[in-house]
Design a protein around this motif. Structure first.
Motif, short mmCIF file in Angstrom:
data_model
loop_
_atom_site.label_atom_id
_atom_site.label_comp_id
_atom_site.label_asym_id
_atom_site.label_seq_id
_atom_site.Cartn_x
_atom_site.Cartn_y
_atom_site.Cartn_z
N ASP A 42 63.00 -10.16 19.85
CA ASP A 42 61.74 -9.47 19.55
C ASP A 42 60.97 -10.19 18.45
N LEU A 43 61.72 -10.66 17.43
CA LEU A 43 61.08 -11.39 16.33
C LEU A 43 60.45 -12.68 16.85
N ALA A 44 61.18 -13.40 17.69
CA ALA A 44 60.65 -14.65 18.23
C ALA A 44 59.40 -14.41 19.06
N ALA A 45 59.37 -13.29 19.80
CA ALA A 45 58.24 -13.00 20.68
C ALA A 45 56.98 -12.63 19.91
N ALA A 46 57.12 -12.31 18.62
CA ALA A 46 55.96 -11.88 17.83
C ALA A 46 55.07 -13.04 17.43
N GLY A 47 55.57 -14.28 17.55
CA GLY A 47 54.79 -15.44 17.13
C GLY A 47 54.33 -16.29 18.29
N GLY A 48 53.48 -17.23 17.97
CA GLY A 48 52.96 -18.16 18.97
C GLY A 48 52.82 -19.53 18.36
N PRO A 49 52.37 -20.50 19.15
CA PRO A 49 52.25 -21.88 18.65
C PRO A 49 51.27 -22.02 17.49
N GLU A 50 50.37 -21.04 17.32
CA GLU A 50 49.41 -21.12 16.24
C GLU A 50 49.99 -20.71 14.88
N HIS A 51 51.20 -20.19 14.88
CA HIS A 51 51.80 -19.72 13.65
C HIS A 51 52.73 -20.77 13.04
N MET A 52 52.91 -20.68 11.74
CA MET A 52 53.75 -21.65 11.02
C MET A 52 55.21 -21.47 11.40
N GLY A 53 55.93 -22.61 11.46
CA GLY A 53 57.37 -22.55 11.71
C GLY A 53 57.83 -23.62 12.67
N ASP A 54 59.09 -23.99 12.53
CA ASP A 54 59.67 -25.01 13.39
C ASP A 54 60.44 -24.45 14.57
N SER A 55 60.55 -23.13 14.65
CA SER A 55 61.28 -22.49 15.74
C SER A 55 60.55 -21.20 16.11
N PRO A 56 60.82 -20.66 17.30
CA PRO A 56 60.19 -19.39 17.67
C PRO A 56 60.44 -18.27 16.66
N LEU A 57 61.64 -18.21 16.09
CA LEU A 57 61.94 -17.18 15.10
C LEU A 57 61.10 -17.34 13.84
N GLU A 58 60.96 -18.57 13.37
CA GLU A 58 60.16 -18.81 12.18
C GLU A 58 58.69 -18.50 12.44
N ARG A 59 58.22 -18.82 13.66
CA ARG A 59 56.82 -18.51 13.98
C ARG A 59 56.60 -17.00 14.09
#
Length: 277
Positions: A244-261
């Motif tokens: 669920d945490l990984a799904a909250a982000g997209g490529p426009e968000h900061m981070g090197d992994s889906p979880l960080e984004r």
């Protein structure tokens, strides 16, 4: 009345010792507020329920993670709201001696006696937690084995590396086989191989224990946690699975992994105190 030589008195057993488990959640906070430093509300109106499993506690510096963990450990007293631990309302500051026997706690920094051996220190902590005397040797041996220090058990604490000291801290936290285990930045100082073993240990513990792991390492959460709690400004921003945490982000968000984004996206989303680093 005379008591014969062979008479043996039956040890007293309290009602709490024989009472059935009736709580629905190991941890339940309702409107929880905790003030630190006289002014700042470090935990501000938190509603949270946690049961058996491994719960990753994430958030930026100043989010209230350590304050929450210390409150769950009954070190700090709630300022407002209610906190129930194992069905008991927690007040902290010296109360709930019986409750503390069922809690394991590793703070960010813990004190220890440098001249003690690893075994002596973990034995001492088991004694403080009122583990029955006859059970202490086996409990200590099991704890040091689980953190991979059986071969260093008779070495003095002052000879250990920082990572090994941290592993001793984990051993003392689990020596009483706690029902609630609270770990504040437990992987600090551990090398990559030790962190992998620690994640395996978390998964083992989470099968029958409510484990709360406060960390700033998102990858630790992904590998070992059944769910994630994200705090910002002392408030709950998100609670859900790592997916669920990984799904909250997209490529426009900061981070090197889906979880960080996902982490970045949730902290940047509109809402009181969110996005403050």
């Amino acid at each position: 009345m005379t008591i014969g030589k062979d008479h043996r008195m039956t040890p007293a057993v309290s009602a709490a010792d024989i009472a059935p488990t009736t709580y629905a959640w190991e941890i339940r906070a309702t409107g929880l507020k905790v003030r630190v430093g006289g002014r700042r509300m470090a935990v501000d109106g938190l509603d949270l329920t946690l049961g058996t499993g491994v719960h990753g506690l994430l958030g930026p510096n100043g989010a209230g993670k350590t304050t929450l963990v210390r409150t769950l450990a009954t070190v700090l007293r709630p300022t407002e709201g209610t906190l129930e631990l194992l069905g008991e309302t927690a007040g902290g500051m010296g109360e709930h001696r019986a409750l503390r026997r069922r809690i394991g706690y590793l703070p960010q920094e813990f004190g220890y006696y440098r001249r003690f051996t690893v075994r002596e220190f973990v034995e001492y902590m088991a004694w403080l937690k009122e583990v029955p005397k006859a059970e202490i040797p086996a409990a200590v041996q099991r704890a040091v084995e689980r953190v991979g220090l059986a071969d260093r058990a008779d070495e003095r604490m002052k000879t250990l590396s920082g990572g090994m000291v941290r592993r001793v801290g984990i051993a003392q936290a689990i020596v009483n086989d706690p029902t609630v285990l609270l770990l504040d930045e437990p992987t600090a100082g551990l090398d990559p191989a030790q962190r992998l073993r620690f994640r395996e240990l978390l998964q083992e513990l989470g099968t029958d224990t409510c484990v709360v792991v406060s960390t700033h390492l998102v990858e630790d959460v992904a590998a070992a946690c059944t769910d994630v709690v994200l705090l910002a400004g002392g408030r709950l921003v998100f609670q859900g699975t790592p997916d669920d945490l990984a799904a909250a982000g997209g490529p426009e968000h900061m981070g090197d992994s889906p979880l960080e984004r996902g982490y970045s996206a949730l902290l940047q989303s509109p809402g009181p105190e969110r996005g403050a680093w």
